[in-house]
Design an enzyme around this catalytic site. Structure first.
Site, PDB file in Angstrom:
ATOM      1  N   GLU A  65       0.816  -1.223   0.000  1.00 16.52           N
ATOM      2  CA  GLU A  65       0.000   0.000   0.000  1.00 16.52           C
ATOM      3  C   GLU A  65       0.847   1.270   0.000  1.00 16.52           C
ATOM      4  OE1 GLU A  65      -3.650  -0.283   2.291  1.00 16.52           O
ATOM      5  OE2 GLU A  65      -3.256   1.710   3.092  1.00 16.52           O
ATOM      6  N   ASP A  66       1.976   1.239   0.692  1.00 18.05           N
ATOM      7  CA  ASP A  66       2.730   2.477   0.911  1.00 18.05           C
ATOM      8  C   ASP A  66       4.091   2.552   0.229  1.00 18.05           C
ATOM      9  OD1 ASP A  66       0.640   3.322   2.493  1.00 18.05           O
ATOM     10  OD2 ASP A  66       1.560   2.712   4.373  1.00 18.05           O
TER      11      ASP A  66
HETATM   12  P1  NDP Z   1      -5.245   8.771   6.814  1.00 15.30           P
HETATM   13  O1  NDP Z   1      -5.679   7.422   6.387  1.00 15.30           O
HETATM   14  O2  NDP Z   1      -4.503   9.578   5.855  1.00 15.30           O
HETATM   15  O3  NDP Z   1      -4.422   8.708   8.191  1.00 15.30           O
HETATM   16  C1  NDP Z   1      -4.604   7.703   9.150  1.00 15.30           C
HETATM   17  C2  NDP Z   1      -3.585   6.627   8.926  1.00 15.30           C
HETATM   18  O4  NDP Z   1      -2.281   7.175   9.041  1.00 15.30           O
HETATM   19  C3  NDP Z   1      -3.626   5.524   9.931  1.00 15.30           C
HETATM   20  O5  NDP Z   1      -4.608   4.585   9.586  1.00 15.30           O
HETATM   21  C4  NDP Z   1      -2.219   4.974   9.852  1.00 15.30           C
HETATM   22  O6  NDP Z   1      -2.235   4.090   8.748  1.00 15.30           O
HETATM   23  C5  NDP Z   1      -1.363   6.185   9.484  1.00 15.30           C
HETATM   24  N1  NDP Z   1      -0.591   6.845  10.551  1.00 15.30           N
HETATM   25  C6  NDP Z   1       0.636   7.408  10.380  1.00 15.30           C
HETATM   26  N2  NDP Z   1       1.057   8.001  11.486  1.00 15.30           N
HETATM   27  C7  NDP Z   1       0.108   7.804  12.428  1.00 15.30           C
HETATM   28  C8  NDP Z   1       0.007   8.199  13.791  1.00 15.30           C
HETATM   29  N3  NDP Z   1       0.952   8.908  14.410  1.00 15.30           N
HETATM   30  N4  NDP Z   1      -1.114   7.839  14.471  1.00 15.30           N
HETATM   31  C9  NDP Z   1      -2.066   7.118  13.859  1.00 15.30           C
HETATM   32  N5  NDP Z   1      -2.026   6.734  12.561  1.00 15.30           N
HETATM   33  C10 NDP Z   1      -0.943   7.075  11.843  1.00 15.30           C
HETATM   34  O7  NDP Z   1      -6.411   9.672   7.253  1.00 15.30           O
HETATM   35  P2  NDP Z   1      -7.891   9.275   7.585  1.00 15.30           P
HETATM   36  O8  NDP Z   1      -7.961   7.937   8.219  1.00 15.30           O
HETATM   37  O9  NDP Z   1      -8.464  10.400   8.308  1.00 15.30           O
HETATM   38  O10 NDP Z   1      -8.506   9.130   6.126  1.00 15.30           O
HETATM   39  C11 NDP Z   1      -8.882  10.192   5.382  1.00 15.30           C
HETATM   40  C12 NDP Z   1     -10.361  10.423   5.614  1.00 15.30           C
HETATM   41  O11 NDP Z   1     -10.479  11.498   6.505  1.00 15.30           O
HETATM   42  C13 NDP Z   1     -11.137  10.730   4.395  1.00 15.30           C
HETATM   43  O12 NDP Z   1     -12.298   9.923   4.398  1.00 15.30           O
HETATM   44  C14 NDP Z   1     -11.495  12.210   4.546  1.00 15.30           C
HETATM   45  O13 NDP Z   1     -12.794  12.462   4.041  1.00 15.30           O
HETATM   46  C15 NDP Z   1     -11.423  12.436   6.012  1.00 15.30           C
HETATM   47  N6  NDP Z   1     -10.953  13.733   6.428  1.00 15.30           N
HETATM   48  C16 NDP Z   1     -11.408  14.208   7.613  1.00 15.30           C
HETATM   49  C17 NDP Z   1     -10.997  15.431   8.098  1.00 15.30           C
HETATM   50  C18 NDP Z   1     -11.505  15.897   9.411  1.00 15.30           C
HETATM   51  O14 NDP Z   1     -11.043  16.896   9.932  1.00 15.30           O
HETATM   52  N7  NDP Z   1     -12.464  15.212  10.023  1.00 15.30           N
HETATM   53  C19 NDP Z   1     -10.043  16.259   7.357  1.00 15.30           C
HETATM   54  C20 NDP Z   1      -9.572  15.648   6.161  1.00 15.30           C
HETATM   55  C21 NDP Z   1     -10.023  14.417   5.727  1.00 15.30           C
HETATM   56  P3  NDP Z   1      -1.158   2.892   8.477  1.00 15.30           P
HETATM   57  O15 NDP Z   1      -1.335   1.839   9.493  1.00 15.30           O
HETATM   58  O16 NDP Z   1      -1.544   2.432   7.095  1.00 15.30           O
HETATM   59  O17 NDP Z   1       0.158   3.574   8.499  1.00 15.30           O
END
Ligand code: NDP
Ligand code: ZN
Length: 176
Positions: A65-66
């Site tokens: 994925e990354d």
């Molecule tokens: P991301 O998926 O981009 O970020 C979360 C992911 O980042 C985690 O699942 C993890 O994935 C990884 N990660 C890396 N560093 C950390 C850390 N320190 N702590 C926890 N996780 C970390 O973002 P979202 O899950 O929020 O997905 C985007 C969604 O958010 C969209 O649906 C969008 O519509 C919404 N959104 C909401 C906003 C709001 O303010 N409510 C603003 C912007 C978007 P892994 O295990 O794969 O590394």
């Protein structure tokens, strides 16, 4: 503690190389590889999981994925069964972000046992990070939404491993 095998060490070295230019989203910009290592700790040490596919899958879970890693590359290095587990926990990046999150909820009950173990550990580690070292710039409401979504994903993974589910529940109780 479970036995450390050569293929686990090889998978750790492989993942460390693949994620070498990436950082987590926290304020310290932690090395990305610390996240797969955290999954391995949760599974092997805290939950005493010994399932080879789950432990290898945990170390490799974010490589496709990354990073540029392919399923074929994983199959060649670690076997088709390991590659298949990683693909099960890999989002379809052709889908928009919001749809990908809903697909995780929908797919959770249909995952193999090894993939469910990896998912449980992944959500546990991300909630721990989200509570203590959250992504930079995430307001409280966004962090709360993340917790609520993780709880929905894990609802579809229940009945897999009681100890691991208890570790997830402890992490979920840290909702800010
Ligand atoms: P991301 O998926 O981009 O970020 C979360 C992911 O980042 C985690 O699942 C993890 O994935 C990884 N990660 C890396 N560093 C950390 C850390 N320190 N702590 C926890 N996780 C970390 O973002 P979202 O899950 O929020 O997905 C985007 C969604 O958010 C969209 O649906 C969008 O519509 C919404 N959104 C909401 C906003 C709001 O303010 N409510 C603003 C912007 C978007 P892994 O295990 O794969 O590394
Ligand atoms: Zn992950």
């Amino acid at each position: 503690m479970s036995t450390v095998t050569a293929e686990l060490i090889d998978a750790l070295a492989f993942a460390a190389h693949k994620h070498r230019d990436q950082r987590r989203k926290d304020a310290q910009a932690s090395p990305y590889i610390n996240h797969p290592i955290a999954l391995l700790r949760v599974l092997a040490v805290e939950a005493r999981v010994t399932d080879r596919l789950a432990l290898l899958g945990a170390l490799l879970h974010d490589t496709v994925e990354d990073t540029q890693t392919t399923e074929a590359e994983l199959a060649e290095q670690f076997g088709a069964d390991v590659a298949a587990v990683v693909m099960e926990v890999t989002d379809d990046t052709t889908q928009p972000k919001a749809r990908r999150k809903e697909l995780q909820v929908e797919h959770a009950p249909h995952l193999s046992r090894a993939a469910r173990l990896v998912k449980l550990a992944d959500k546990t580690c991300n909630l721990r990070d989200m509570a203590v070292h959250p992504p930079v710039g995430w307001p409280l409401e966004r962090r709360r939404e993340y917790f609520d979504w993780a709880v929905r994903v894990v609802a579809g993974l229940r009945g897999t491993h009681a100890g691991l589910e208890a570790l997830f529940d402890q992490a979920a109780a840290g909702r800010p």
